[in-house]
Design a protein around this motif. Structure first.
Motif, PDB file in Angstrom:
ATOM      1  N   VAL A   6       0.843  -1.203   0.000  1.00 45.14           N
ATOM      2  CA  VAL A   6       0.000   0.000   0.000  1.00 45.14           C
ATOM      3  C   VAL A   6       0.879   1.255   0.000  1.00 45.14           C
ATOM      4  O   VAL A   6       0.643   2.213  -0.739  1.00 45.14           O
TER       5      VAL A   6
ATOM      6  N   ARG B 126       1.131   3.569  -3.221  1.00 46.82           N
ATOM      7  CA  ARG B 126       0.179   4.640  -2.891  1.00 46.82           C
ATOM      8  C   ARG B 126      -1.230   4.198  -3.286  1.00 46.82           C
ATOM      9  O   ARG B 126      -1.967   4.914  -4.016  1.00 46.82           O
ATOM     10  N   SER B 127      -1.589   3.004  -2.833  1.00 44.92           N
ATOM     11  CA  SER B 127      -2.817   2.352  -3.308  1.00 44.92           C
ATOM     12  C   SER B 127      -4.081   3.164  -3.033  1.00 44.92           C
ATOM     13  O   SER B 127      -4.181   3.885  -2.039  1.00 44.92           O
TER      14      SER B 127
ATOM     15  N   LEU C  21      -4.996   3.441   6.074  1.00 46.51           N
ATOM     16  CA  LEU C  21      -4.531   2.954   4.770  1.00 46.51           C
ATOM     17  C   LEU C  21      -4.189   4.103   3.819  1.00 46.51           C
ATOM     18  O   LEU C  21      -3.284   3.996   3.004  1.00 46.51           O
ATOM     19  N   THR C  22      -4.930   5.214   3.934  1.00 44.68           N
ATOM     20  CA  THR C  22      -4.658   6.339   3.024  1.00 44.68           C
ATOM     21  C   THR C  22      -3.645   7.322   3.613  1.00 44.68           C
ATOM     22  O   THR C  22      -3.286   8.304   2.966  1.00 44.68           O
ATOM     23  N   GLY C  23      -3.177   7.045   4.822  1.00 46.56           N
ATOM     24  CA  GLY C  23      -2.148   7.914   5.416  1.00 46.56           C
ATOM     25  C   GLY C  23      -2.709   9.181   5.998  1.00 46.56           C
ATOM     26  O   GLY C  23      -2.016  10.192   6.074  1.00 46.56           O
ATOM     27  N   ARG C  24      -3.950   9.156   6.414  1.00 47.00           N
ATOM     28  CA  ARG C  24      -4.565  10.390   6.892  1.00 47.00           C
ATOM     29  C   ARG C  24      -4.795  10.405   8.406  1.00 47.00           C
ATOM     30  O   ARG C  24      -5.594  11.190   8.894  1.00 47.00           O
TER      31      ARG C  24
ATOM     32  N   HIS D 111       3.755   6.326   6.148  1.00 51.39           N
ATOM     33  CA  HIS D 111       3.627   6.873   4.795  1.00 51.39           C
ATOM     34  C   HIS D 111       4.748   7.863   4.468  1.00 51.39           C
ATOM     35  O   HIS D 111       5.155   7.975   3.324  1.00 51.39           O
ATOM     36  N   PHE D 112       5.203   8.594   5.470  1.00 52.31           N
ATOM     37  CA  PHE D 112       6.219   9.624   5.228  1.00 52.31           C
ATOM     38  C   PHE D 112       7.613   9.186   5.681  1.00 52.31           C
ATOM     39  O   PHE D 112       8.505  10.017   5.836  1.00 52.31           O
TER      40      PHE D 112
ATOM     41  N   PHE E  76      10.689  10.471   3.903  1.00 53.49           N
ATOM     42  CA  PHE E  76      10.979  11.907   3.926  1.00 53.49           C
ATOM     43  C   PHE E  76      11.653  12.363   5.218  1.00 53.49           C
ATOM     44  O   PHE E  76      12.178  13.465   5.291  1.00 53.49           O
TER      45      PHE E  76
ATOM     46  N   LEU F 183       0.238  18.748   6.431  1.00 54.37           N
ATOM     47  CA  LEU F 183       1.605  18.236   6.393  1.00 54.37           C
ATOM     48  C   LEU F 183       2.624  19.260   5.897  1.00 54.37           C
ATOM     49  O   LEU F 183       3.804  19.175   6.224  1.00 54.37           O
TER      50      LEU F 183
END
Lengths: 524, 203
Positions: B115, B119-120, B143-146, B154-155, B158, B178
Motif C-alpha cells: 500500500v 500509494r494504493s 490505509l490512506t495515510g490520513r 507513509h512519510f 521523507f 503536512l
C-alpha cells in the motif's frame, strides 16, 4: 536547443499567449519547443500547429482530486507530480520560460533543471527571476488591479525578448457575417442574452445585407436556446469556431477565449469588457478591436467573487446603442480611433526606462522619437506638449517634496521602533498624490506601495522609499529629456514654417546622427 | 463482536447479516455491487484496497469490471471469508483477503508495505460495514495515510518531524496539514518543492 514553456493558466490565456509562442518559434526556428499546459486545455494543440513540437500535460484536476478525496493515498498526488518533474528533467532543457507568473508555476520552475530560467521561479526559499525592468514592471502591475501602459502579451514579449506583433489588418473578401459570442465563463462578464438579442435585431434591421449568427460551445446550446432560435446558432468546437471566425466580418464578444482566437485570425472585434474583465490584462491583442468597458465605480471587480451590486450595473452601463455604434464603425471600415497621444508619449517614456538594464545606461531617445513620428504627427505632438509639460512639472514637484520630507537614514536608524509619525510628512505627500488622481500611469506607484508595507525596523522604510524615489527620479529625468526632444521637434517645425531654414538643435547632437534632415539636402 | 449469520435470497445468493443487519441488498445484491463500481469512475492505481468484505458482491463486481486490477480486501469478521470463497470461487487467485482485529494491526500486515509503495487507492463499501463502522473508518484512514499514527509509515522516506503533527487536532489529515511540517523538517529541497506545488493546488 530545447526550450520548455510553462503556461498553466486558462484556455483564453493560452490562446492569448500564442503570439509569444509564435515569436519564440520565429526567433529559434530550429529549437525544439515543448509546452507544459493544463491537461483540460489539450484542445489548443489544433490551434498551435507548427509552433510547438511537444505538449506536456499538467493534470491539475487529477492532482487536486488526489489531494481532496479521502480514497486517495495522501501521497498519490506527490508521486504523480514527482514523476512529472522527473520526466521534465530527463529532457535536459536549455531554457525554461515561465509565462504563468504565479506561485504554482514558480515552484514548478524551481523544481525543473534547466540551464537558463526566464520568468518567476523559486529557489533556496526565495522567489527569483525578475531579472529585468520589464519583468519587474509586469510583477508590479499584474499582481493586483494596477493599471498598465502595456498589454500583457507585449510586456511578456519585452520581458523575455520575444518578438511579438499585434495582429495586423488584412483586407479580405467580406462575407457579410457578424458573429456574437454571448456567453463567457463567468456570469459577471456576460452582457446578457436579451441585450445580444436586441443587438442582433438592430444589426439585421439597420444593415440588411448582414447575417448575424450566435457562436456557442455544445454545452451552451441550452442556455442560448432560451433566447435565440436553433437556426441562429453555430454550435461548434474550437477548430470549427476558428473557421467561422475566418469567414466573419466581425465578432461581438465578452471576455472569452474566442476573442483571442478572433484576434489571431485577424477578424475585427467589438469586445464588451464588463465584470472582472481587465482590458489591459486580458483584452484582445490586436489593432482591430474596439473595447467597450463600463465606467461604473465597482468595475473591474474581483475575479471569482459574486457581483456585489443589486443589479448588473456594468452590463446596464454598456447600452445596445453603444455596442451598435461600435459595430457600425467597425463594419463601415472607419479607421479605429488613433491611440490617445498622451498615452503613446507615456508608453515611449516608460519603454525608454524599462529598456535600460540599469540607471547608468543612456536611453535611445533618437530611436524612440523616430518610432513616435511613424505613429503620430508633429502637429499632434505640438498640441499635446503644454499639458504634457504641465504634468511633468507636477510630477517633479511631488518628487522634490517627497525627497525633502524623507527623514535621513541616520535619523531613522537612531529610532528603536517604527512609528508612522516618523514619516507623517511623507505619508501626507503620498496622500496628496493619491487624492489628486493625476498619477494616471503610476510613476509614484512603487513609492506609495512602499509606504503601505509593514516594517519592523525604521531604516527599512528609508531603504524602500529611497529606492522608489530614485526610480521616479530616473523616470522623470527620461521624461524631461525626451520632452526637450519633443520641444526641439516642435520648434524645428515652427522655424520651417516661418521659412527660416534648418537650425542646429543641441539636444540631437549628443545622439550623433540626428533625425534632422540631411544638411546636404535641406530642401524646404 | 456481533454474530454473523447467512441467509439465501430469492436468487439463491447467500447474504450475510451482522446482528440481524443485512450486509448487502437482499433484493438484488449484484446490481447494488455494480452500481457502486460504476459510481467509482476511473481507478487511478493498479492495486486497490477495499475496506469491508460483507457479502462480497461489490468485490466481485469490481473484479469483473477491471480484470487487471489487484484487489486486497480488509475485514475483521473472519467468518465471512469461507462463504465468499464458496460463492465466488473464480476470484480465489484475484482477491486477497486480510483479517485485522485491531486497527493498529494494519501496520503490521504484509500488504501494508505494498500500500505504501504503490500509494494504493482505498475503497469503502459502507453498506457492508454493519456494526463495524467506526473501526473500518479508522482502518480506511490508516490505509490512506490520513491519521497521525499512519503518517510515520507513509512519510518514512521523507524523515519529517512527526512531533510537529501532534499539534494537529484529532481529524483526518490532509496534505495542507503536512506542508508546514515538511517545511520545518530536514529534507532535500527538491522534495520540499514538490510539496510546495501541492500546497498551491489545495489553496
Amino acid at each position: 536547443m530545447k526550450i520548455l514553456v510553462l503556461s498553466l493558466l486558462r484556455l483564453g490565456d493560452i490562446i492569448q499567449q500564442a503570439p509569444l509562442l509564435k515569436g519564440l518559434r520565429e526567433k529559434h526556428p530550429d529549437a525544439e519547443i515543448h509546452l507544459l499546459l493544463n491537461r483540460q486545455f489539450a484542445n489548443v494543440e489544433k490551434i498551435l500547429e507548427g509552433v510547438v513540437d511537444r505538449y506536456i500535460y499538467f493534470d491539475r484536476e487529477a492532482f487536486q482530486k488526489g489531494l481532496g478525496e479521502p480514497a486517495y493515498n495522501i501521497l498519490w498526488s506527490y508521486t504523480q507530480v514527482e514523476n512529472l518533474v522527473k520526466g521534465l528533467n530527463q529532457e535536459s532543457y536549455d531554457v525554461a520560460i515561465n509565462l504563468t507568473h504565479n506561485k504554482l508555476s514558480a515552484y514548478l520552475m524551481g523544481a525543473i533543471q534547466a540551464l537558463q530560467k526566464r520568468g518567476l521561479y523559486q529557489e533556496e526559499g526565495r522567489f527569483k527571476g525578475l531579472s529585468n525592468r520589464w519583468l519587474r514592471y509586469f510583477n508590479d502591475r499584474f499582481s493586483g488591479n494596477q493599471k498598465s501602459l502595456f498589454h500583457y502579451v507585449e510586456l511578456l514579449g519585452k520581458a523575455f525578448d520575444i518578438p511579438v506583433r499585434a495582429t495586423p489588418f488584412v483586407a479580405r473578401k467580406k462575407n457579410k457575417l457578424v458573429l456574437l459570442q454571448c456567453l463567457t465563463s463567468d456570469a459577471k462578464k456576460n452582457w446578457g442574452l436579451e441585450r445580444y438579442f436586441d443587438l442582433k435585431r438592430t444589426i439585421e434591421v439597420s444593415l440588411v445585407d448582414y447575417e448575424v449568427c450566435v457562436l456557442g460551445a455544445p454545452f451552451e446550446r441550452e442556455s442560448l436556446l432560451k433566447v435565440f432560435s436553433e437556426k441562429d446558432l453555430l454550435i461548434c468546437d474550437l477548430p470549427e469556431a476558428r473557421k467561422h471566425l475566418q469567414n466573419a466580418d466581425l465578432l461581438v464578444t465578452g471576455d472569452t477565449s474566442i476573442k483571442h482566437m478572433a484576434a489571431q485570425v485577424g477578424t475585427p472585434l467589438v469586445e464588451i469588457a464588463i465584470g472582472s474583465s481587465d482590458v489591459v490584462k486580458t483584452g484582445a491583442y490586436t489593432n482591430q478591436a474596439v473595447i467597450l468597458s463600463s465606467e461604473v465605480a465597482c468595475a473591474p471587480c474581483t475575479h471569482s467573487q459574486a457581483c456585489s451590486q443589486s443589479s448588473h450595473l456594468c452590463a446596464e452601463d454598456v447600452t445596445v446603442e453603444k455596442v451598435f455604434a461600435a459595430v457600425w464603425d467597425q463594419l463601415s471600415g472607419e479607421k479605429i480611433a488613433e491611440r490617445n497621444l498622451r498615452q503613446t508619449l507615456e508608453r515611449t517614456v516608460w519603454s525608454l526606462y524599462l529598456d535600460k538594464e540599469h540607471s547608468a545606461v543612456e536611453p535611445f531617445y533618437r530611436e524612440a522619437l523616430e518610432e513616435l513620428l511613424v505613429k503620430t504627427s508633429v502637429t499632434g505632438i505640438k498640441e499635446t506638449l503644454p499639458a504634457w509639460e504641465q504634468q511633468t512639472a507636477l510630477y517633479r514637484s511631488w518628487l522634490e517634496k517627497a525627497k525633502d520630507v524623507l527623514p535621513t537614514r541616520e535619523v531613522l536608524a537612531s529610532k528603536r521602533s517604527f512609528q508612522s509619525s516618523d514619516v507623517s510628512e511623507l505619508i501626507f505627500c503620498a496622500q496628496d498624490i493619491l487624492k489628486s488622481k493625476k498619477d494616471e500611469v503610476g510613476y509614484f506607484q512603487v513609492f506609495v506601495e512602499a509606504l503601505l508595507s509593514r516594517f519592523s525596523q525604521p531604516v527599512q522604510v528609508y531603504d524602500r522609499v529611497h529606492v522608489a524615489l530614485m526610480e521616479v527620479e530616473e523616470l522623470l529625468t527620461i521624461r524631461e529629456v525626451f520632452t526637450q526632444y519633443l520641444q526641439s521637434l516642435s520648434k524645428e517645425g515652427a522655424y520651417y514654417a516661418k521659412g527660416i531654414g534648418q537650425l542646429s538643435i543641441g539636444g540631437f547632437e549628443e545622439a550623433g546622427k540626428s533625425i534632422q534632415r540631411d544638411l546636404e539636402n535641406a530642401e524646404l | 463482536m456481533a454474530m454473523i449469520t447467512f441467509s439465501e435470497n430469492h436468487e439463491s445468493s447467500l447474504i450475510s447479516f451482522e446482528a440481524g443487519e443485512a450486509l448487502a441488498s437482499l433484493r438484488d445484491p449484484r446490481a447494488e455491487g455494480l452500481k457502486w463500481v460504476y459510481s467509482l469512475g476511473a481507478i487511478p492505481t493498479s492495486h486497490v484496497v477495499v475496506v469491508g468484505l460483507g457479502s462480497g458482491f461489490h468485490v466481485a463486481a469490481l473484479a469483473d469490471i477491471d480484470p487487471e486490477l489487484q484487489i486486497t480486501v480488509v475485514d475483521s469478521r473472519e467468518s465471512l471469508i469461507p462463504v465468499f470463497r464458496s460463492q465466488f470461487p473464480e476470484l480465489a487467485d484475484r482477491v486477497n483477503i486480510v483479517v485485522v482485529q485491531e486497527d493498529q494491526d494494519i501496520f503490521k500486515a504484509d500488504f501494508y508495505q505494498e500500500v505504501l509503495n504503490q500509494r494504493s487507492y482505498v475503497l469503502s463499501f459502507r453498506e457492508c460495514w454493519g456494526q463495524q463502522s467506526s473501526f473500518f473508518a479508522q482502518v480506511f484512514a490508516h490505509l490512506t495515510g490520513r491519521t497521525l499514527e499512519s503518517v510515520k509509515y507513509h512519510f518514512e522516506e521523507f524523515g519529517i518531524n512527526i512531533k510537529a503533527l501532534y499539534l494537529q487536532p484529532n481529524k483526518l489529515l490532509s496534505i495542507k496539514d503536512l506542508i508546514p511540517v515538511v517545511e520545518a523538517s530536514v529534507m532535500s529541497e527538491e522534495k520540499k518543492q514538490i510539496f510546495r506545488i501541492l500546497g498551491e493546488l489545495v489553496k
